[in-house]
Design an enzyme around this catalytic site. Structure first.
Site, short mmCIF file in Angstrom:
data_model
loop_
_atom_site.label_atom_id
_atom_site.label_comp_id
_atom_site.label_asym_id
_atom_site.label_seq_id
_atom_site.Cartn_x
_atom_site.Cartn_y
_atom_site.Cartn_z
N HIS A 106 0.99 -9.51 17.50
CA HIS A 106 1.37 -8.65 16.37
C HIS A 106 2.51 -9.36 15.64
O HIS A 106 3.30 -10.08 16.27
CB HIS A 106 1.94 -7.31 16.83
CG HIS A 106 1.05 -6.47 17.68
ND1 HIS A 106 0.90 -6.68 19.02
CD2 HIS A 106 0.29 -5.38 17.38
CE1 HIS A 106 0.08 -5.77 19.52
NE2 HIS A 106 -0.31 -4.97 18.55
N ASP A 109 5.75 -8.96 17.41
CA ASP A 109 5.94 -9.66 18.69
C ASP A 109 6.62 -11.01 18.48
O ASP A 109 7.36 -11.49 19.33
CB ASP A 109 4.60 -9.97 19.38
CG ASP A 109 3.71 -8.77 19.54
OD1 ASP A 109 4.24 -7.65 19.62
OD2 ASP A 109 2.48 -8.97 19.60
N GLU A 273 -11.80 -2.55 24.18
CA GLU A 273 -10.83 -2.66 25.28
C GLU A 273 -11.30 -1.80 26.44
O GLU A 273 -11.60 -0.61 26.27
CB GLU A 273 -9.44 -2.22 24.80
CG GLU A 273 -8.42 -2.28 25.93
CD GLU A 273 -6.98 -2.26 25.45
OE1 GLU A 273 -6.69 -2.81 24.38
OE2 GLU A 273 -6.15 -1.69 26.17
N ASP A 314 -3.26 -0.41 31.19
CA ASP A 314 -3.30 -1.83 30.79
C ASP A 314 -3.08 -2.78 31.97
O ASP A 314 -2.20 -3.66 31.92
CB ASP A 314 -2.24 -2.11 29.72
CG ASP A 314 -2.68 -1.66 28.33
OD1 ASP A 314 -3.87 -1.35 28.15
OD2 ASP A 314 -1.81 -1.64 27.43
#
Ligand code: XUL
Ligand code: CO
Length: 442
Positions: A106, A109, A273, A314
Site C-alpha cells: 500500500h 506501507d 483471499e 491472516d
C-alpha cells in the site's frame, strides 16, 4: 552475492533460503519448494508466483487491541523518510533471501503518510524512485500495489463510497498516485480492496448511491490507468465484513456480479483471499472455483483463518489440504495469469525473533509447493475428473444433451419427467475424501 543488501545487512546470520528436500530438519530451508523444479512444463516458481506483503512483514508490529507493539524491526529510524528507505532496504534483503519473485504494498506501507496532500505526493514519489532502484538491483518485481484509503480518520465513512464528496476526491488523489507509481515500477496488477467501502447501518446510508459511486470511481481509475499505459489487470478483493458490518464486495459471486453490473468485466478480475472466503462462510476453494468458472480469477492473497475464530486472523498458510484444493482450481484455470500468491499473512504477536518471518514464509511456500505437486498428480491421473464426468453423464447424450443445448422447453422437459425412471445414485463423498487423503499421504 545472491541476495540484496543495502547500506546495512538487517537479517544477519540468515543467508538465501535454499531447497533441501523433505528429509531436511533445517528450519531455514525449503522442504518442498524447489523454485526451478519442472511441473507440467513450468517451473514451480512460474506456477506459484509468490509475493511478499510489505504491510505485514515490514509494518505490522504485533500491536493488537489489548497490547502495544511486540515486534522490534531492525531498521527503525526516527526520521520518517530515513525510516522508509531503511525499511525498503530491509524489505528487499528479506525478499531476495526468501526468494519470492514479487512483492506488494500500500502507499502508506512504503512512504511516510501526511494529511497534507502535496507532502503525501512528494514523499510517495521519492520512495517510489528508491523502490525502483532496489527492484533493478535485485530483479524483484511488483505484483501489485494499492491505496490505503481506510486507516486515516478521513476515511472512517468510506473512500469512494463516502457520503462526502471531499473525501471521495481525496481517495482519488491517492489512487491516481498509486497508479502512477504502479506504471513506474512495472506493476503487473492493481488492487482495490474494499477497505471501508460498505456500511454500518442503513439508518444513515444510501446503499444504491454508494455502490454507483464505487462503480463510477473504479471506471475513472480504469480509464486513467489505461491512459498512462497500465497494461495489467485491475483486481477487486472481496471481503464480507471487517471493518464495516456489510462490505459491498462480500464474496467472489457478489463481486463478479458488481463487475458485470457496471460493465467492468474486460479490465477487472478478483483477488481471492483465503481468510476472506472463510469469513463469508465459504471455503477458499469455493471462491476460487466461482472465479475460475467465470474467467474471473485474477490473483490470490494466500493465508488461512482459524477454524474457531470468526475474524480475519491472516495466518500463514500451513493447511496442505486447503492448498491442494486451491492448486487444483488454479491449475485447472490454466494458472494465475498476471496474478500470483501474495502472502497477506502475519506472524503471531508473540513470534518475535527476526527469523520468524523467514520461517513463516518457508511454511507458506512449502505448503503451496506441496499442494501444487499433489494437485498436478490428481489432475494427471484424472480419477476425480472421471468420477465427476460420469456423475453428469446423463447430460452428454440424448434428451439431457438437448436440454443443455437449449433445445427443450419446459413442456418437453415435463413430459419426459412424467415417465422418467429415477435410480438412486450415491454421491460417494466418503470414498472421494479417502481418495484425496491417499494422494496427500501417499
Ligand atoms: C485486508 C486485506 C488487505 C488487502 C489490501 O483484510 O486483505 O490487506 O489485501 O488492501
Ligand atoms: Co488481502
Amino acid at each position: 552475492m545472491d541476495y540484496f543488501v543495502g547500506d546495512t545487512e538487517y537479517f544477519k546470520g540468515i543467508k538465501k533460503i535454499e531447497f533441501e528436500g523433505k528429509k531436511s530438519r533445517n528450519p531455514l530451508a525449503f522442504k518442498f519448494y524447489d523454485a526451478k523444479k519442472m511441473i507440467a512444463g513450468k517451473t514451480m516458481e512460474e506456477h506459484l508466483r509468490f509475493a511478499t506483503a510489505y504491510w505485514h512483514s515490514f509494518c505490522a508490529d504485533g500491536a493488537d487491541p489489548f497490547g502495544s507493539a511486540t515486534i522490534k524491526f531492525p531498521f527503525k529510524k526516527s526520521d520518517p523518510m530515513e525510516n522508509a528507505l531503511a525499511k525498503a532496504d530491509a524489505a528487499f534483503e528479506f525478499i531476495t533471501k526468501i526468494g519470492t519473485p514479487y512483492y506488494c504494498f500500500h502507499d502508506a506501507d512504503v512512504a511516510p503518510g501526511s494529511e497534507d496532500a502535496r507532502t503525501y505526493e512528494k514523499n510517495y514519489h521519492l520512495v517510489a524512485d528508491a523502490l525502483l532502484a532496489r527492484q533493478k538491483a535485485s530483479k524483484v518485481k511488483l505484483l501489485w500495489n494499492t491505496a490505503n484509503v481506510f486507516t486515516h480518520p478521513f476515511f472512517m465513512n468510506g473512500a469512494a463510497t463516502n457520503p462526502d464528496f471531499a473525501v471521495v476526491s481525496r481517495a482519488a488523489l491517492q489512487v491516481k498516485n498509486c497508479l502512477d507509481v504502479n506504471v513506474q515500477l512495472g506493476g503487473e496488477n492493481y488492487v482495490f480492496w474494499g477497505g471501508r467501502e460498505g456500511y454500518m447501518t442503513l439508518l444513515n446510508t444510501n446503499m444504491k448511491r454508494e455502490r454507483e459511486h464505487l462503480a463510477r470511481f473504479l471506471t475513472m481509475a480504469r480509464d486513467y490507468g489505461r491512459s498512462i499505459g497500465f497494461k495489467g489487470t485491475f483486481l477487486i478483493e472481496p471481503k464480507p465484513m471487517e471493518p464495516t458490518k456489510h462490505q459491498y464486495d462480500f464474496d467472489a459471486a457478489t463481486t463478479i456480479g458488481f463487475i458485470r453490473e457496471f460493465g467492468l468485466q474486460d479490465d477487472f478480475k478478483c483477488n481471492i483471499e483465503a481468510n476472506h472466503a472463510t469469513l463469508a462462510g465459504h471455503t477458499f476453494a469455493h471462491d476460487l472455483q466461482v472465479c475460475t468458472d467465470s474467467g474471473m480469477l485474477g490473483s490470490v492473497d494466500a493465508n488461512q483463518g482459524d477454524n474457531q475464530n470468526g475474524w480475519d486472523t491472516d495466518e500463514f498458510p500451513s493447511n496442505v489440504y486447503e492448498t491442494t484444493l486451491a492448486m487444483i482450481a488454479i491449475l485447472k484455470n490454466g494458472g494465475l495469469g498476471t496474478g500470483g500468491l501474495n502472502f497477506d499473512a502475519k506472524i503471531r504477536r508473540n513470534s518475535t525473533d527476526p527469523e520468524d518471518i523467514f520461517l513463516a514464509h518457508i511454511g507458506g511456500m512449502d505448503s503451496f509447493a506441496f499442494g501444487l505437486e499433489v494437485a498436478q498428480k490428481i489432475i494427471d491421473e484424472g480419477v476425480f475428473d472421471g468420477f465427476i464426468k460420469e456423475r453428469y453423464a446423463s447430460f452428454d447424450s440424448g434428451n439431457g444433451k438437448l436440454f443443455e443445448e437449449g433445445k427443450l422447453n419446459l413442456g418437453d422437459l415435463a413430459s419426459l419427467g412424467r415417465d422418467a425412471e429415477i435410480i438412486q445414485k450415491s454421491g460417494k463423498q466418503e470414498y472421494l475424501q479417502n481418495l484425496l487423503n491417499s494422494y496427500l499421504l501417499g
